[in-house]
Every structure is written in C-alpha cells, then in structure tokens.
Scaffold this motif. Sequence first.
Motif, PDB file in Angstrom:
ATOM      1  N   TYR B  21       0.811  -1.228   0.000  1.00 62.52           N
ATOM      2  CA  TYR B  21       0.000   0.000   0.000  1.00 62.52           C
ATOM      3  C   TYR B  21       0.845   1.279   0.000  1.00 62.52           C
ATOM      4  O   TYR B  21       0.587   2.202  -0.760  1.00 62.52           O
ATOM      5  N   VAL B  22       1.825   1.327   0.871  1.00 67.63           N
ATOM      6  CA  VAL B  22       2.590   2.566   1.022  1.00 67.63           C
ATOM      7  C   VAL B  22       3.443   2.823  -0.221  1.00 67.63           C
ATOM      8  O   VAL B  22       3.543   3.956  -0.700  1.00 67.63           O
ATOM      9  N   TYR B  23       4.023   1.767  -0.760  1.00 68.58           N
ATOM     10  CA  TYR B  23       4.845   1.928  -1.965  1.00 68.58           C
ATOM     11  C   TYR B  23       3.993   2.393  -3.157  1.00 68.58           C
ATOM     12  O   TYR B  23       4.341   3.357  -3.846  1.00 68.58           O
ATOM     13  N   GLU B  24       2.867   1.715  -3.388  1.00 61.55           N
ATOM     14  CA  GLU B  24       2.022   2.147  -4.507  1.00 61.55           C
ATOM     15  C   GLU B  24       1.399   3.510  -4.228  1.00 61.55           C
ATOM     16  O   GLU B  24       1.138   4.288  -5.155  1.00 61.55           O
ATOM     17  N   GLY B  25       1.191   3.810  -2.951  1.00 57.76           N
ATOM     18  CA  GLY B  25       0.711   5.144  -2.588  1.00 57.76           C
ATOM     19  C   GLY B  25       1.719   6.220  -2.951  1.00 57.76           C
ATOM     20  O   GLY B  25       1.356   7.315  -3.391  1.00 57.76           O
ATOM     21  N   LEU B  26       2.987   5.890  -2.809  1.00 60.59           N
ATOM     22  CA  LEU B  26       4.049   6.820  -3.205  1.00 60.59           C
ATOM     23  C   LEU B  26       3.996   7.090  -4.709  1.00 60.59           C
ATOM     24  O   LEU B  26       4.153   8.234  -5.155  1.00 60.59           O
ATOM     25  N   GLU B  27       3.719   6.051  -5.481  1.00 56.84           N
ATOM     26  CA  GLU B  27       3.622   6.235  -6.933  1.00 56.84           C
ATOM     27  C   GLU B  27       2.493   7.207  -7.285  1.00 56.84           C
ATOM     28  O   GLU B  27       2.622   8.016  -8.205  1.00 56.84           O
ATOM     29  N   VAL B  28       1.387   7.127  -6.536  1.00 62.28           N
ATOM     30  CA  VAL B  28       0.274   8.056  -6.790  1.00 62.28           C
ATOM     31  C   VAL B  28       0.705   9.495  -6.502  1.00 62.28           C
ATOM     32  O   VAL B  28       0.406  10.415  -7.266  1.00 62.28           O
ATOM     33  N   LYS B  29       1.427   9.673  -5.412  1.00 63.01           N
ATOM     34  CA  LYS B  29       1.886  11.028  -5.060  1.00 63.01           C
ATOM     35  C   LYS B  29       2.738  11.619  -6.182  1.00 63.01           C
ATOM     36  O   LYS B  29       2.571  12.780  -6.562  1.00 63.01           O
ATOM     37  N   LEU B  30       3.656  10.809  -6.696  1.00 64.77           N
ATOM     38  CA  LEU B  30       4.574  11.327  -7.710  1.00 64.77           C
ATOM     39  C   LEU B  30       3.827  11.723  -8.985  1.00 64.77           C
ATOM     40  O   LEU B  30       4.161  12.725  -9.623  1.00 64.77           O
ATOM     41  N   ILE B  31       2.812  10.943  -9.346  1.00 67.50           N
ATOM     42  CA  ILE B  31       2.026  11.278 -10.544  1.00 67.50           C
ATOM     43  C   ILE B  31       1.188  12.537 -10.290  1.00 67.50           C
ATOM     44  O   ILE B  31       1.176  13.476 -11.087  1.00 67.50           O
ATOM     45  N   MET B  32       0.485  12.549  -9.165  1.00 70.81           N
ATOM     46  CA  MET B  32      -0.425  13.680  -8.917  1.00 70.81           C
ATOM     47  C   MET B  32       0.340  14.998  -8.779  1.00 70.81           C
ATOM     48  O   MET B  32      -0.197  16.063  -9.074  1.00 70.81           O
ATOM     49  N   ALA B  33       1.591  14.896  -8.320  1.00 66.92           N
ATOM     50  CA  ALA B  33       2.395  16.113  -8.168  1.00 66.92           C
ATOM     51  C   ALA B  33       2.649  16.785  -9.513  1.00 66.92           C
ATOM     52  O   ALA B  33       2.936  17.978  -9.575  1.00 66.92           O
ATOM     53  N   ALA B  34       2.547  16.011 -10.603  1.00 64.48           N
ATOM     54  CA  ALA B  34       2.769  16.568 -11.939  1.00 64.48           C
ATOM     55  C   ALA B  34       1.560  17.358 -12.419  1.00 64.48           C
ATOM     56  O   ALA B  34       1.633  18.066 -13.421  1.00 64.48           O
ATOM     57  N   TYR B  35       0.445  17.230 -11.715  1.00 67.03           N
ATOM     58  CA  TYR B  35      -0.775  17.936 -12.118  1.00 67.03           C
ATOM     59  C   TYR B  35      -0.932  19.226 -11.317  1.00 67.03           C
ATOM     60  O   TYR B  35      -0.203  19.459 -10.349  1.00 67.03           O
ATOM     61  N   ASP B  36      -1.889  20.006 -11.729  1.00 68.89           N
ATOM     62  CA  ASP B  36      -2.121  21.281 -11.073  1.00 68.89           C
ATOM     63  C   ASP B  36      -2.943  21.049  -9.808  1.00 68.89           C
ATOM     64  O   ASP B  36      -4.148  21.251  -9.787  1.00 68.89           O
ATOM     65  N   ALA B  37      -2.265  20.575  -8.774  1.00 68.51           N
ATOM     66  CA  ALA B  37      -2.949  20.300  -7.508  1.00 68.51           C
ATOM     67  C   ALA B  37      -2.015  20.685  -6.359  1.00 68.51           C
ATOM     68  O   ALA B  37      -0.800  20.657  -6.510  1.00 68.51           O
ATOM     69  N   ASP B  38      -2.623  21.050  -5.246  1.00 70.74           N
ATOM     70  CA  ASP B  38      -1.863  21.445  -4.056  1.00 70.74           C
ATOM     71  C   ASP B  38      -1.733  20.201  -3.163  1.00 70.74           C
ATOM     72  O   ASP B  38      -2.665  19.827  -2.461  1.00 70.74           O
ATOM     73  N   ILE B  39      -0.554  19.566  -3.235  1.00 71.93           N
ATOM     74  CA  ILE B  39      -0.371  18.253  -2.601  1.00 71.93           C
ATOM     75  C   ILE B  39       0.234  18.404  -1.202  1.00 71.93           C
ATOM     76  O   ILE B  39       1.189  19.157  -1.002  1.00 71.93           O
ATOM     77  N   SER B  40      -0.332  17.658  -0.266  1.00 73.99           N
ATOM     78  CA  SER B  40       0.319  17.531   1.041  1.00 73.99           C
ATOM     79  C   SER B  40       0.284  16.060   1.455  1.00 73.99           C
ATOM     80  O   SER B  40      -0.552  15.288   0.987  1.00 73.99           O
ATOM     81  N   VAL B  41       1.226  15.683   2.312  1.00 76.02           N
ATOM     82  CA  VAL B  41       1.330  14.297   2.757  1.00 76.02           C
ATOM     83  C   VAL B  41       1.483  14.283   4.274  1.00 76.02           C
ATOM     84  O   VAL B  41       2.298  15.030   4.825  1.00 76.02           O
ATOM     85  N   VAL B  42       0.675  13.447   4.931  1.00 80.40           N
ATOM     86  CA  VAL B  42       0.765  13.337   6.382  1.00 80.40           C
ATOM     87  C   VAL B  42       0.974  11.875   6.769  1.00 80.40           C
ATOM     88  O   VAL B  42       0.223  10.997   6.327  1.00 80.40           O
TER      89      VAL B  42
END
Lengths: 118, 133
Positions: B21-42
Amino acid sequence: MKLAVLIYEGPYNHEASDSAYNFIQAALAKGHEIRGIFFYHDGVYNVTKLMEPPQDDRHIANRWSELGAKGIDIVVCIAAAKRRGIVDDVLVPNVRISGLGQLTMMAIEAERLVSFGD
Amino acid sequence: MAGDVKKIMFTVRKPPHGSIYVYEGLEVKLIMAAYDADISVVFLDDGVYAMKAGQDTSKLGIKGFEKTYGVLVDYEISKVFVDRQSMEERGLTEEDLLVIGEDEETEEPVRPKMIDSAEIAAMMAEQHNILCF
C-alpha cells in the motif's frame, strides 16, 4: 453530486469491492453522477474475465462490466495492473487500462472521491 | 486560476513494509504532483515508520523506496508532515526522520515537519480530496 470511486482491494477476498458496488448503485438510484471508478492495488483483479465464481454467487467482474455498459468510466491502473498480470486481453468489456493521471482527473473533477479498502 | 487549484492530501497510516500500500501510494503522489494540484502528505500511526531514516530492505528481498522519499522535494512535494503523537508513541524523534530533499534557496536538507493532531485536523478540513494509504 458528482462522485468518483477508488477501489483498493481484490474481489471476494475483501468486502471493499461489494461495498463500492452497493454504494454506486445507491448513489445512482438517488440521482448522483459517477464521474469514474478507479481500481488500484489488488483492486485491479476486479475486472478480469478469467474469474469464474460458483454460479450461485455474484459475478463481480460482470457486475462492473454492466456498470461500464451504462457509460460509467471504469479505469484500471496500468502500473498496478502490469505488476499483477492484468492486461487488455483479460479484461471484461466496458473497462479500460490507463494511468494514474486518470485518477488525478477524477479526483479533481469530482465533488467527492470515495475510497474503499483497508 | 489559482483559486481553482484543488487541495489533495495523502495520509499514510500503514507501516512501509509488509504490504504494498505505502509503496504504490508513493507512486500516486509522484504522478499527482505533476498535475495542477496542491499536494500535502501526512504520516500517522505506523505510517511514520516510512519517514524513518536508514531503512534496510535488503533482507526482505525488495527494492525499498526510501531513496524515492528522499527526493520528494524534487517532485515539488514539500508539504510533508508527521504526526507528533504517533512519533512519540513509537519512540521516534525528529532526529530519526529522513531527508526528503533540499531547500531550493538555502540548500539546507528538508525533513518532514512534526505537527500536532489539531493542526492535521485543521488541514484535513480544507482538503478537496484525502487519499489514504
């Protein structure tokens, strides 16, 4: 309301897939719009036509395919799918494999993203 | 339009190893960061272990992903937080945290910021989406 649904778990092994399906049916019955359904992690196993459950049980992949036939965009994550041997050839009709960018667009465009899984 | 940028928060509650879960979750973060979104991680609960420096996954026979977390800032993900209570419950301190990149101006190493539950709750209330891994 415009909703998107994210499913993390595989079929039968976990209730997430059933809960998501029931949620979507209830939402549609109430007149809500489903912007898309995205399968991630082991969720990608939900839409393989190779499954053959006992006849007196629900056929989870066919259920998703029927929702897809209604025009709901159903997307399987390509990275998660490739890791698990899910390719176009084994998909039920009315679902597609694509990238996490599709999840991003669903998340941004929907008013709510509802996740099912642990 | 800046006002239209959606706030997307990732929560990481599971331990980094033992499931994907955490590893694939990291992949989602990296992709979404390329889009116009304000990303935060807790990182909360056992998820804080993902931010512990010096993880050795060689005996698990997996590649590990600490190095990728080490370049989050390069992906323009710099709003990274750990829950103070979860850290304390596990005997972890700020000194245990890994470096997630370097400050663009000062070139100082950047680490996740330790914050209290009330601050996390306030941030959660502002989000358009919260994705849990």
